[in-house]
Design a protein around this motif. Structure first.
Motif, PDB file in Angstrom:
ATOM      1  N   GLY A 190       9.535  35.034   2.217  1.00 16.25           N
ATOM      2  CA  GLY A 190      10.254  33.946   2.873  1.00 16.25           C
ATOM      3  C   GLY A 190       9.514  32.629   2.854  1.00 16.25           C
ATOM      4  N   LEU A 191       9.819  31.798   3.851  1.00 21.04           N
ATOM      5  CA  LEU A 191       9.208  30.476   3.933  1.00 21.04           C
ATOM      6  C   LEU A 191       9.110  30.037   5.380  1.00 21.04           C
ATOM      7  CD1 LEU A 191      11.704  28.359   4.642  1.00 21.04           C
ATOM      8  CD2 LEU A 191      12.154  28.523   2.207  1.00 21.04           C
ATOM      9  N   ALA A 192       8.416  28.924   5.597  1.00 22.79           N
ATOM     10  CA  ALA A 192       8.311  28.302   6.915  1.00 22.79           C
ATOM     11  C   ALA A 192       8.907  26.904   6.850  1.00 22.79           C
ATOM     12  CB  ALA A 192       6.853  28.232   7.360  1.00 22.79           C
ATOM     13  N   ASP A 193       9.513  26.480   7.956  1.00 21.29           N
ATOM     14  CA  ASP A 193      10.055  25.134   8.077  1.00 21.29           C
ATOM     15  C   ASP A 193       9.014  24.251   8.767  1.00 21.29           C
ATOM     16  OD1 ASP A 193      12.515  27.192   8.688  1.00 21.29           O
ATOM     17  OD2 ASP A 193      13.146  25.516   7.412  1.00 21.29           O
ATOM     18  N   GLY A 249      15.135  36.263  -1.874  1.00 19.97           N
ATOM     19  CA  GLY A 249      15.241  35.598  -0.584  1.00 19.97           C
ATOM     20  C   GLY A 249      14.744  34.169  -0.641  1.00 19.97           C
ATOM     21  N   ASN A 250      14.355  33.641   0.516  1.00 16.87           N
ATOM     22  CA  ASN A 250      13.993  32.226   0.613  1.00 16.87           C
ATOM     23  C   ASN A 250      12.760  31.834  -0.176  1.00 16.87           C
ATOM     24  OD1 ASN A 250      15.090  31.907   4.071  1.00 16.87           O
ATOM     25  ND2 ASN A 250      16.192  31.413   2.195  1.00 16.87           N
ATOM     26  N   ALA A 288      19.168  30.005   0.611  1.00 14.03           N
ATOM     27  CA  ALA A 288      19.863  31.283   0.782  1.00 14.03           C
ATOM     28  C   ALA A 288      19.961  31.657   2.252  1.00 14.03           C
ATOM     29  CB  ALA A 288      19.135  32.376   0.008  1.00 14.03           C
ATOM     30  N   ASN A 289      21.160  32.053   2.687  1.00  9.85           N
ATOM     31  CA  ASN A 289      21.312  32.576   4.036  1.00  9.85           C
ATOM     32  C   ASN A 289      21.025  34.079   4.026  1.00  9.85           C
ATOM     33  OD1 ASN A 289      23.583  33.730   2.898  1.00  9.85           O
ATOM     34  ND2 ASN A 289      25.057  32.652   4.181  1.00  9.85           N
ATOM     35  N   MET A 327      20.024  39.182   1.241  1.00 10.31           N
ATOM     36  CA  MET A 327      20.219  40.624   1.088  1.00 10.31           C
ATOM     37  C   MET A 327      20.687  40.959  -0.326  1.00 10.31           C
ATOM     38  SD  MET A 327      21.705  42.053   4.722  1.00 10.31           S
ATOM     39  CE  MET A 327      23.188  41.053   4.746  1.00 10.31           C
ATOM     40  N   SER A 328      21.599  40.159  -0.852  1.00 13.54           N
ATOM     41  CA  SER A 328      22.086  40.385  -2.207  1.00 13.54           C
ATOM     42  C   SER A 328      20.959  40.236  -3.219  1.00 13.54           C
ATOM     43  CB  SER A 328      23.220  39.406  -2.522  1.00 13.54           C
ATOM     44  OG  SER A 328      23.621  39.504  -3.864  1.00 13.54           O
TER      45      SER A 328
END
Length: 350
Positions: free
Chosen positions: A133-136, A293-294, A300-301, A306-307
Motif C-alpha cells: 500500500g501507501l501512506a497519505d 493495490g495502491n 485504486a479503491n 482486491m481484483s
C-alpha cells in the motif's frame, strides 16, 4: 505529516515457529485487501503462502467503506478480519512485521527471493507479491491529520453521499485539486475551493469553476477547527474563519515500496506520482515480483485492489506452474543424459 499512526491492531501471528528460513511458494508483503486476495488465490491453488502484515492499511482511519458491493458500509477492520480467516482457511501463514529489504537468494537449489524483516527475521519465497500500500502525506496544518478519514476526506465516491448537500471545502495541494473541485460539485452546490496549493488560477479556470457556483478562496488555510472529529470550519492566513462541514484534500502519496529499491524496477508516471510499472497480471519488470493495490495503483479503491490482488495471485501461480514443468523437464533430460552415458543403459531400457 504522514498518516502512519495505526488505527487497528496488527494481525496476530498465525504461523508455525519454523516460518523463519522456510521456503514458501509465495511471500505476500502486505495484509490489506490486495494482499489477502492474492493469498486466497494462491492458497486455493495449493501454494504455500506467507503473508507479512505491518498492520497499517491505508483506510484504517475510516469506520465505514462504501461502493464495495455486498459489503456496503462495512468497517474496514471487519473486512480484513474476514479476509485473514479466509486466507488461513486455505493454509496461508500470517506474521506481523515490516519488510525492510528484498533480494534474490543465493546458493544451491531453485531460484528464490529472501525478505529481511525489521526485527531481524528472514523469510524465503519463490515469488513475491508486493501489496504494502501507501501512506497519505498531509499538509502540516493543525487539526487536519487528526480528522483524517472522518471529516477530512479524500474520495468523493467513498464519502460524498454522507456529506451531500453540506458545506464542503476542497483544500488544494497541487493543480490536480482542480479535478477534485469539479468532481465534488456533483454532491453539493455549497462548495469552497481553497486554491492556494494549486497555484494561481487562470481567468478561464476561475470562470469555469464559478459558472457552477464554486466559490474560490485564494488565501492560505492555516488551521482546521471543530469539536472532536467534527469539523466546523477552517482558519485562513488573514484571520478569517470559513465555515465548512467537510473538507476534501489529497496528500502526497508515498508508496510503501522502499524494500524493492535494490531492483531498480521499471516505474510509470501517473497524475499521483511515479509508481511501479506492472502488466495485466500485476507482474513488475522482475520475473519473480508482482505488485497489487495502491503500491502500484494509487487511485485504486478496495474493490480494484482486491481484483488486482486476485490477478497477481493467479499470475504468480501460473509462473510457478510453468517453472515447475521447466524444472521437471530439465531433471528428466538430465536423467536421460546420465542413462545414455552409462554402460549397459541401452540394454536396461529395452
Amino acid at each position: 505529516m504522514t498518516t502512519d499512526t495505526p488505527h487497528i491492531t496488527p494481525s496476530t501471528d498465525h504461523s508455525p515457529s519454523t516460518a523463519e528460513g522456510e521456503q514458501y511458494d509465495a511471500l505476500v508483503i502486505g495484509g490489506g485487501p490486495a494482499g489477502l486476495s492474492a493469498a486466497v488465490a494462491l492458497g486455493r491453488s495449493l501454494r504455500r503462502v506467507l503473508i507479512i502484515d505491518a498492520g497499517a492499511p491505508r483506510n484504517r482511519f475510516a469506520s465505514h467503506m462504501h461502493t464495495v458491493l455486498g459489503h456496503e458500509g462495512i468497517d474496514p477492520a471487519e473486512l480484513l478480519r474476514r479476509g485473514r480467516q479466509e486466507a488461513l482457511s486455505y493454509g496461508a501463514d500470517i506474521i506481523s512485521g515490516r519488510v525492510t529489504r528484498l533480494a534474490e537468494a543465493t546458493g544451491a537449489g531453485p531460484a528464490s527471493m529472501v525478505a529481511a524483516l525489521e526485527d531481524g527475521r528472514t523469510v524465503f519465497g519463490r515469488v513475491v507479491i508486493a501489496a504494502a500500500g501507501l501512506a497519505d502525506q498531509l499538509p502540516e496544518i493543525p487539526g487536519l491529520a487528526e480528522r483524517w478519514g472522518r471529516s477530512v476526506l479524500h474520495c468523493p465516491y467513498c464519502h460524498g453521499w454522507e456529506v451531500r448537500g453540506q458545506r464542503i471545502g476542497v483544500l488544494a495541494t497541487s493543480p490536480f485539486a482542480l479535478h477534485h473541485a469539479e468532481l465534488l460539485r456533483q454532491w453539493t452546490d455549497r462548495i469552497t475551493f481553497f486554491s492556494a496549493g494549486a497555484g494561481e488560477l487562470s481567468e478561464e479556470t476561475a470562470a469555469r469553476l464559478s459558472s457552477r457556483g464554486v466559490r474560490i478562496e485564494p488565501v492560505e488555510v492555516t488551521e482546521v477547527e471543530g469539536a472532536g472529529d467534527a469539523l466546523s470550519g477552517v482558519v485562513l492566513a488573514d484571520g478569517r474563519h470559513v465555515p465548512v462541514d467537510a473538507l476534501f484534500t489529497l496528500g502526497a502519496l508515498r508508496p510503501h515500496d522502499g524494500f524493492l529499491a535494490g531492483f531498480e524496477l521499471d516505474r510509470t508516471p501517473s497524475p499521483m506520482g511515479d509508481v511501479l510499472a506492472v502488466d495485466a497480471t500485476g507482474r513488475t519488470s522482475h520475473p519473480r515480483i508482482w505488485a497489487a493495490g495502491n503500491v502500484a495503483s494509487p487511485a485504486a479503491n478496495v474493490v480494484v485492489s482486491m481484483s488486482g490482488g486476485t490477478m497477481a495471485g493467479a499470475g504468480a501461480n501460473m509462473a510457478l506452474v510453468t517453472e515447475d514443468f521447466d524444472l521437471a523437464q530439465q531433471t528428466a533430460q538430465q536423467q536421460d543424459a546420465a542413462l545414455d552415458g552409462t554402460p549397459g543403459a541401452l540394454a536396461s531400457r529395452t
